[in-house]
Design a protein around this motif. Sequence first.
Motif, PDB file in Angstrom:
ATOM      1  N   GLY A  11       0.808  -1.214   0.000  1.00  0.00           N
ATOM      2  CA  GLY A  11       0.000   0.000   0.000  1.00  0.00           C
ATOM      3  C   GLY A  11       0.834   1.253   0.000  1.00  0.00           C
ATOM      4  N   ASN A  12       0.313   2.261  -0.618  1.00  0.00           N
ATOM      5  CA  ASN A  12       0.859   3.620  -0.587  1.00  0.00           C
ATOM      6  C   ASN A  12       2.358   3.742  -0.846  1.00  0.00           C
ATOM      7  OD1 ASN A  12       0.578   6.295  -0.612  1.00  0.00           O
ATOM      8  ND2 ASN A  12       0.026   6.549   1.547  1.00  0.00           N
ATOM      9  N   GLN A  14       3.204   5.036  -3.572  1.00  0.00           N
ATOM     10  CA  GLN A  14       3.169   6.296  -4.308  1.00  0.00           C
ATOM     11  C   GLN A  14       3.773   7.446  -3.476  1.00  0.00           C
ATOM     12  OE1 GLN A  14       1.684   5.957  -7.412  1.00  0.00           O
ATOM     13  NE2 GLN A  14       2.636   7.916  -7.816  1.00  0.00           N
ATOM     14  N   SER A  15       3.495   7.437  -2.183  1.00  0.00           N
ATOM     15  CA  SER A  15       3.979   8.509  -1.314  1.00  0.00           C
ATOM     16  C   SER A  15       5.505   8.532  -1.232  1.00  0.00           C
ATOM     17  CB  SER A  15       3.425   8.342   0.100  1.00  0.00           C
ATOM     18  OG  SER A  15       2.048   8.577   0.084  1.00  0.00           O
ATOM     19  N   PHE A  18       6.642  10.211  -4.371  1.00  0.00           N
ATOM     20  CA  PHE A  18       6.438  11.661  -4.266  1.00  0.00           C
ATOM     21  C   PHE A  18       7.515  12.303  -3.387  1.00  0.00           C
ATOM     22  CE2 PHE A  18       1.597  11.080  -5.020  1.00  0.00           C
ATOM     23  CZ  PHE A  18       1.781  11.188  -6.387  1.00  0.00           C
ATOM     24  N   ARG A  22      10.348  15.212  -4.431  1.00  0.00           N
ATOM     25  CA  ARG A  22      10.499  16.523  -3.780  1.00  0.00           C
ATOM     26  C   ARG A  22      11.965  16.855  -3.512  1.00  0.00           C
ATOM     27  NH1 ARG A  22       5.466  15.007  -0.946  1.00  0.00           N
ATOM     28  NH2 ARG A  22       6.660  14.096   0.735  1.00  0.00           N
ATOM     29  N   VAL A  48       3.688  -1.451   3.226  1.00  0.00           N
ATOM     30  CA  VAL A  48       2.557  -1.365   4.137  1.00  0.00           C
ATOM     31  C   VAL A  48       1.762  -2.608   3.824  1.00  0.00           C
ATOM     32  CG1 VAL A  48       0.425  -0.153   4.675  1.00  0.00           C
ATOM     33  CG2 VAL A  48       2.467   1.157   4.106  1.00  0.00           C
ATOM     34  N   TYR A 138      10.728  13.761  16.278  1.00  0.00           N
ATOM     35  CA  TYR A 138       9.550  12.915  16.101  1.00  0.00           C
ATOM     36  C   TYR A 138       9.378  12.444  14.656  1.00  0.00           C
ATOM     37  CZ  TYR A 138       7.760  13.854  20.764  1.00  0.00           C
ATOM     38  OH  TYR A 138       7.588  13.894  22.117  1.00  0.00           O
ATOM     39  N   TYR A 140       6.710   9.583  12.138  1.00  0.00           N
ATOM     40  CA  TYR A 140       5.357   9.031  12.095  1.00  0.00           C
ATOM     41  C   TYR A 140       5.355   7.507  11.916  1.00  0.00           C
ATOM     42  CZ  TYR A 140       0.444   8.467  10.937  1.00  0.00           C
ATOM     43  OH  TYR A 140      -0.863   8.075  10.927  1.00  0.00           O
ATOM     44  N   GLU A 180       8.770   9.303   4.648  1.00  0.00           N
ATOM     45  CA  GLU A 180       8.054  10.076   3.620  1.00  0.00           C
ATOM     46  C   GLU A 180       6.847  10.812   4.187  1.00  0.00           C
ATOM     47  OE1 GLU A 180       7.889   6.849   4.055  1.00  0.00           O
ATOM     48  OE2 GLU A 180       5.927   6.050   3.478  1.00  0.00           O
ATOM     49  N   LYS A 181       6.463  10.466   5.429  1.00  0.00           N
ATOM     50  CA  LYS A 181       5.301  11.106   6.066  1.00  0.00           C
ATOM     51  C   LYS A 181       5.698  11.821   7.342  1.00  0.00           C
ATOM     52  CE  LYS A 181       2.197  10.182   3.207  1.00  0.00           C
ATOM     53  NZ  LYS A 181       1.348  11.251   2.636  1.00  0.00           N
ATOM     54  N   GLY A 183       7.389  14.730   7.882  1.00  0.00           N
ATOM     55  CA  GLY A 183       7.727  16.144   7.802  1.00  0.00           C
ATOM     56  C   GLY A 183       9.189  16.377   7.454  1.00  0.00           C
ATOM     57  N   LYS A 184       9.750  17.462   7.997  1.00  0.00           N
ATOM     58  CA  LYS A 184      11.138  17.836   7.689  1.00  0.00           C
ATOM     59  C   LYS A 184      12.133  16.840   8.267  1.00  0.00           C
ATOM     60  CE  LYS A 184      10.788  22.754   6.770  1.00  0.00           C
ATOM     61  NZ  LYS A 184       9.392  23.130   7.072  1.00  0.00           N
ATOM     62  N   GLU A 187      12.383  14.006   5.934  1.00  0.00           N
ATOM     63  CA  GLU A 187      13.133  14.429   4.749  1.00  0.00           C
ATOM     64  C   GLU A 187      14.637  14.357   5.016  1.00  0.00           C
ATOM     65  OE1 GLU A 187      11.306  17.848   2.687  1.00  0.00           O
ATOM     66  OE2 GLU A 187      13.360  18.605   2.553  1.00  0.00           O
TER      67      GLU A 187
ATOM     68  N   ASN B  74       4.087  16.366   3.289  1.00  0.00           N
ATOM     69  CA  ASN B  74       4.906  15.302   3.869  1.00  0.00           C
ATOM     70  C   ASN B  74       4.453  14.885   5.263  1.00  0.00           C
ATOM     71  OD1 ASN B  74       5.750  17.500   5.274  1.00  0.00           O
ATOM     72  ND2 ASN B  74       7.836  17.525   4.478  1.00  0.00           N
ATOM     73  N   ILE B  75       3.152  15.072   5.520  1.00  0.00           N
ATOM     74  CA  ILE B  75       2.563  14.495   6.740  1.00  0.00           C
ATOM     75  C   ILE B  75       1.362  13.645   6.314  1.00  0.00           C
ATOM     76  CG2 ILE B  75       3.355  16.312   8.331  1.00  0.00           C
ATOM     77  CD1 ILE B  75       0.512  17.503   8.157  1.00  0.00           C
ATOM     78  N   LEU B  93      -6.414   5.415  -2.484  1.00  0.00           N
ATOM     79  CA  LEU B  93      -5.144   4.918  -1.957  1.00  0.00           C
ATOM     80  C   LEU B  93      -4.073   4.896  -3.040  1.00  0.00           C
ATOM     81  CD1 LEU B  93      -6.352   2.066   0.376  1.00  0.00           C
ATOM     82  CD2 LEU B  93      -5.747   4.403   0.950  1.00  0.00           C
ATOM     83  N   PHE B 124      -5.660   1.804   7.050  1.00  0.00           N
ATOM     84  CA  PHE B 124      -6.235   2.724   6.060  1.00  0.00           C
ATOM     85  C   PHE B 124      -7.645   3.164   6.416  1.00  0.00           C
ATOM     86  CE2 PHE B 124      -3.291   0.599   2.935  1.00  0.00           C
ATOM     87  CZ  PHE B 124      -2.537   1.716   2.721  1.00  0.00           C
TER      88      PHE B 124
END
Lengths: 196, 251
Positions: A11-12, A14-15, A18, A22, A48, A138, A140, A180-181, A183-184, A187, B74-75, B93, B124
């Motif tokens: 899953g996901n 794609q993120s 992305f 960036r 995932v 922190y 995620y 990838e989720k 934040g900074k 990154e 990016n969150i 998704l 999800f």
Amino acid sequence: MKVAIINYNAGNVQSVLFAMDRLPGIDATLTDDHELIRTADKVIFPGVGEANSTMKHLRQKGLDDLIRSLTQPVLGICLGMQLLCDYSEENDTECLGIIPQHVRLFQPGNGEKVPHMGWNSLDLQPGTWLSPELDGQYTYFVHSYYVEKGPYTAATTNYCQPFTSVLRKDNFYATQFHPEKSGKVGEQILKDFLAQ
Amino acid sequence: MFAKRIIPCLDIKDGRTVKGGNFVNLRDAGDPVELGARYSEAGADELVFLDITATHEKRKTLAQLAREIARHLNIPFTIGGGIRSVEDVEVLLNSGADKISINSAAVRQPELISEMAKHFGSQFVVLAVDAKFVDNEWYVHLNGGRIKTDIPLLPWVKEAEDRGAGEILFTSMDHDGTKAGFANDITARVSESLSIPVIASGGAGTMEHFKDVFTTGKADAGLAASIFHFKEIEIIDLKQYLQQEGVVVRI
């Protein structure tokens, strides 16, 4: 720099693509083509999903042997990190056997909720591949299983007990959280990996 | 340390943010991607985009929107509003959404939760539930709170968890829009009866209200719309306040 993101039944992803897009100077591709993966400068193994069916899928596509044979820096993310290990309690799954660690189900002792979902902080071990300023920051997380603390642990996070949130063995790097989720901070972690 | 989450909610109509609020310096306050990025920089931990469009073209515009948000943000973000089928979810998704939320459709067809969890994983699937206190009991309401059902809240959220929902977004219709505080007592009962995280929504007016919902209300996350849009509370100020009050937040 060519980055191959392993595309499989997860899953996901794609993120992750992305997030790479960036960053400047990164030419990232989502692919299951063995040659593209083998010849990339860096490989990302996202994930995932559920361990057992994912391992089956990897074996069917011959991606298990391919991943084991890679010599460039490889970054496992979330389930990707768990699958780099020997064994997962999730549906009694033999994993890739690259990191000699076991993956366990969280056992809440103090009313913690499972999955561990949300932002939690990193405790860096000394002298790791991560920028030192990431200590205490922190990231995620979304997961119910965790990698035990061990000799390849680069950072731990505390949930139910301290577990491995970042690791490294040879050219294999991994994070339990989703950079990838994140934040900074996330990154920066991706940049740290790409600088290896 | 594991942090409590602050989640702004953005209402979307035809791909545009409505009630964009008092964001100055935005080139386009109606652009959900730009507004989302602004919130991300301001310290939001997650975002919820709720589509209130009522057209047949909805699925397509929502998928395009999910893709644009995922490309720039990016969150984590959740997208919801009128999701009725596994196919609706799949396209979102694949466009990069982290989570989807279902509400009325799940009440009408509870097996949707099971199907979605099986196809895509519990992480999800956010079950959104609107409830009102009527005749001494909390009842689930449909269509944004307009239609009362005979389903009591607590058994419903338990069923949702058993069917594989990964998170509950609970809105008290009695508190929503009042700015008088969250429904702490019932939020605590929801949270204590489940082993999945609970996002509390409805009633945020002050920073104290967030502290209350995280302590008394035992919520894992607090969601609000207008107080953030209209800058009545800045997220960074809220987080500093919470930290001083002993609530763990990501700063």
